[in-house]
Design an enzyme around this catalytic site. Sequence first.
Site, PDB file in Angstrom:
ATOM      1  N   ARG A 247      33.450  23.647  25.515  1.00 21.15           N
ATOM      2  CA  ARG A 247      33.821  24.893  25.321  1.00 21.15           C
ATOM      3  C   ARG A 247      35.002  25.399  26.420  1.00 21.15           C
ATOM      4  NH1 ARG A 247      34.651  29.358  22.010  1.00 21.15           N
ATOM      5  NH2 ARG A 247      33.246  31.156  22.302  1.00 21.15           N
TER       6      ARG A 247
ATOM      7  N   THR B 149      38.321  25.130  18.260  1.00 21.54           N
ATOM      8  CA  THR B 149      38.919  26.271  17.997  1.00 21.54           C
ATOM      9  C   THR B 149      39.919  26.625  18.768  1.00 21.54           C
ATOM     10  OG1 THR B 149      38.556  28.742  17.337  1.00 21.54           O
ATOM     11  CG2 THR B 149      37.110  27.777  19.004  1.00 21.54           C
TER      12      THR B 149
ATOM     13  N   GLY C 214      34.029  32.447  12.520  1.00 17.71           N
ATOM     14  CA  GLY C 214      33.658  33.469  13.329  1.00 17.71           C
ATOM     15  C   GLY C 214      32.088  33.776  13.512  1.00 17.71           C
TER      16      GLY C 214
ATOM     17  N   THR D 146      39.061  28.703  14.143  1.00 15.99           N
ATOM     18  CA  THR D 146      38.137  27.465  14.048  1.00 15.99           C
ATOM     19  C   THR D 146      38.331  26.535  12.970  1.00 15.99           C
ATOM     20  OG1 THR D 146      36.891  28.893  15.178  1.00 15.99           O
ATOM     21  CG2 THR D 146      35.804  26.888  14.243  1.00 15.99           C
TER      22      THR D 146
ATOM     23  N   ASN E 227      40.285  30.097  18.754  1.00 15.25           N
ATOM     24  CA  ASN E 227      39.589  31.579  18.526  1.00 15.25           C
ATOM     25  C   ASN E 227      40.298  31.985  17.284  1.00 15.25           C
ATOM     26  OD1 ASN E 227      38.034  33.544  18.611  1.00 15.25           O
ATOM     27  ND2 ASN E 227      38.816  34.746  20.135  1.00 15.25           N
TER      28      ASN E 227
ATOM     29  N   SER F  83      29.584  31.449  21.612  1.00 13.39           N
ATOM     30  CA  SER F  83      30.142  31.150  20.502  1.00 13.39           C
ATOM     31  C   SER F  83      29.271  30.989  19.242  1.00 13.39           C
ATOM     32  CB  SER F  83      30.821  29.485  20.622  1.00 13.39           C
ATOM     33  OG  SER F  83      31.166  29.133  19.326  1.00 13.39           O
ATOM     34  N   SER F  84      29.539  31.077  18.206  1.00 15.45           N
ATOM     35  CA  SER F  84      29.049  30.906  16.972  1.00 15.45           C
ATOM     36  C   SER F  84      28.955  29.539  16.160  1.00 15.45           C
ATOM     37  CB  SER F  84      29.196  32.083  15.972  1.00 15.45           C
ATOM     38  OG  SER F  84      28.892  33.311  16.494  1.00 15.45           O
TER      39      SER F  84
ATOM     40  N   ASP G 261      35.466  36.200  23.383  1.00 17.16           N
ATOM     41  CA  ASP G 261      34.355  35.958  22.922  1.00 17.16           C
ATOM     42  C   ASP G 261      33.205  36.417  23.799  1.00 17.16           C
ATOM     43  OD1 ASP G 261      34.966  35.113  20.377  1.00 17.16           O
ATOM     44  OD2 ASP G 261      34.340  32.986  20.862  1.00 17.16           O
TER      45      ASP G 261
END
Length: 565
Positions: free
Chosen positions: A95, A394, A469, A376, A396, A447-448, A418
């Site tokens: 990330r 991603t 998202g 993503t 974003n 993040s998701s 985010d």
Amino acid sequence: MSIGLAVTPASAQIITQGERFAPVVAERHMVVTQEAQASAVGRDILRQGGNAVDAAVAVGFALAVTLPRAGNIGGGGFMMVHRAAPGETVAIDYREMAPAAAERDIFLDETGEASAEKSRWSGLAVGVPGTVAGLFLAYENYGSGALEWADLVAPAVGLARDGFIVSPELAGALRSDGVRERLAADAEGASLFYANGEPPAAGDTLALPALAATLEAIAENGPAAFYEGPVAEAIVATVTERGGRMTLDDLAGYEPLVREPVRGTFKGYEVLSMPPPSSGGVHLVQLLNILEPTHFGTFGLNSADMIHAMVEASKYAYADRAVYLGDPDFVLVPIEALVSKDYALSIADKIDPDAATPSSEIAADPATLPVESNETTHFSIVDGDGNAVSNTYTLNFSFGVGFGAKGAGFLLNNELDDFSAKPGVPNAYGLIGGEANAVEPRKRPLSSMTPTILLKDGAVSLVTGSPGGSRIITTVLQVILNATVHERNIATATAAPRVHHQWLPDYIRIEEGISHDTIRLLEEMGHDVRVESAMGAAQSIQVGSDGILYGASDPRRPGGLAVGD
């Protein structure tokens, strides 16, 4: 046995009369991505003797060329790796990180309010990219050893240098007003995609020589070619020019991490998913735990009762997300408590099976937690030895922040949106964040992303994940439920209409295809139901009890491809 067509599965996944979609079938290995040319790259690496991780590295770089709206070397993501021989599953966190000079109020304007311009479109929005370092860590620690690093980057170099075929999806995206306005206004974006003042058409061959040169340097010198020297200097210069605070030290100091997966069980499956700083794994397991006692035999796929159960569970999970989840290197995330069966039962007891509970009456309650000793694209790969990779990464937004590193041939992310710019204020996806996800130096934003692997009796049974998202978690949840308790083949499980609720705003978002009678029943229960655009683009592989592989690329995003041998 080279198979590239859809046929009826020979084992566990039998197509019923109500199923209109059939998966791609293979005997040895399978690659499923959102872009066909990248899928072919992964298949070729497997044919050369590489394992699932080798193929994942090659696919990750290939998508950086052929799917520039999401595939990237200027962003970051998460990778789940299952190694069959030692029976080990690990989570790789690559990330993006906030620069060292980031501070809590960095995205507030002069009045103290959250500024979308700062958090989404300025240099302040750009996180230190993690993709190159993350892919290298995966290669070094979990690759087959049969292929060199340069061998895995080479297909992407060729696609960028010699040109790749522009898909209808990419052509349409580059022509859309918002994307064109942003990218064409940036010198790097214009040189990449609007060289003659116009975007390429579908079927054109598009070469990206500057990106090819960057990728060649990465192939020869590894991550150092990206995090040091001319490429790093180009990133810093671009970010600084746009008001950001990234330095060469931020890039040189970036490190991906190997984390312990979030683990759960569901109906005889072991569920392995991404831990924080992704919220995906925690809340996927939490939702499965809440739903596990449900009488699925009486709840049909996308029936009003099934949707009601998922939605009510989701309200509690997303309320918890807003309070507890963040970067575990900075805040204590009560993972074990959130994924415990007892906690799930305490939530299930609050759900009225006949009526919606308003989100205003739902809030995370620390007193109920058990005591403990926080644009993503996705691809899935399974190789002939039973190794598997589930990877989501991603920039974003679509095409990220909308500008690229000068002369380096790639776009940068706007991932720092985010973070919670101001606790209690929703981000671009409407998600509410709290103190746990506030901006801090060198912190990774929440993040998701939910790359997930399911095991059955210790062997890989399902590999899945999706972009989308805030809707990623519910997309992955529904693919899993559709393929397991509803016993649909993976293609039908993927194509079935989806629903989503994220606590706030308080309404059910549904895709077209849910019956009017179902909507009426949901409204009679007290739900606000709204039909909106398609959600997610899941890329999934299911393994039959006889080892046959079934792959499905989500039809919501044309251009994806499942390929196998």
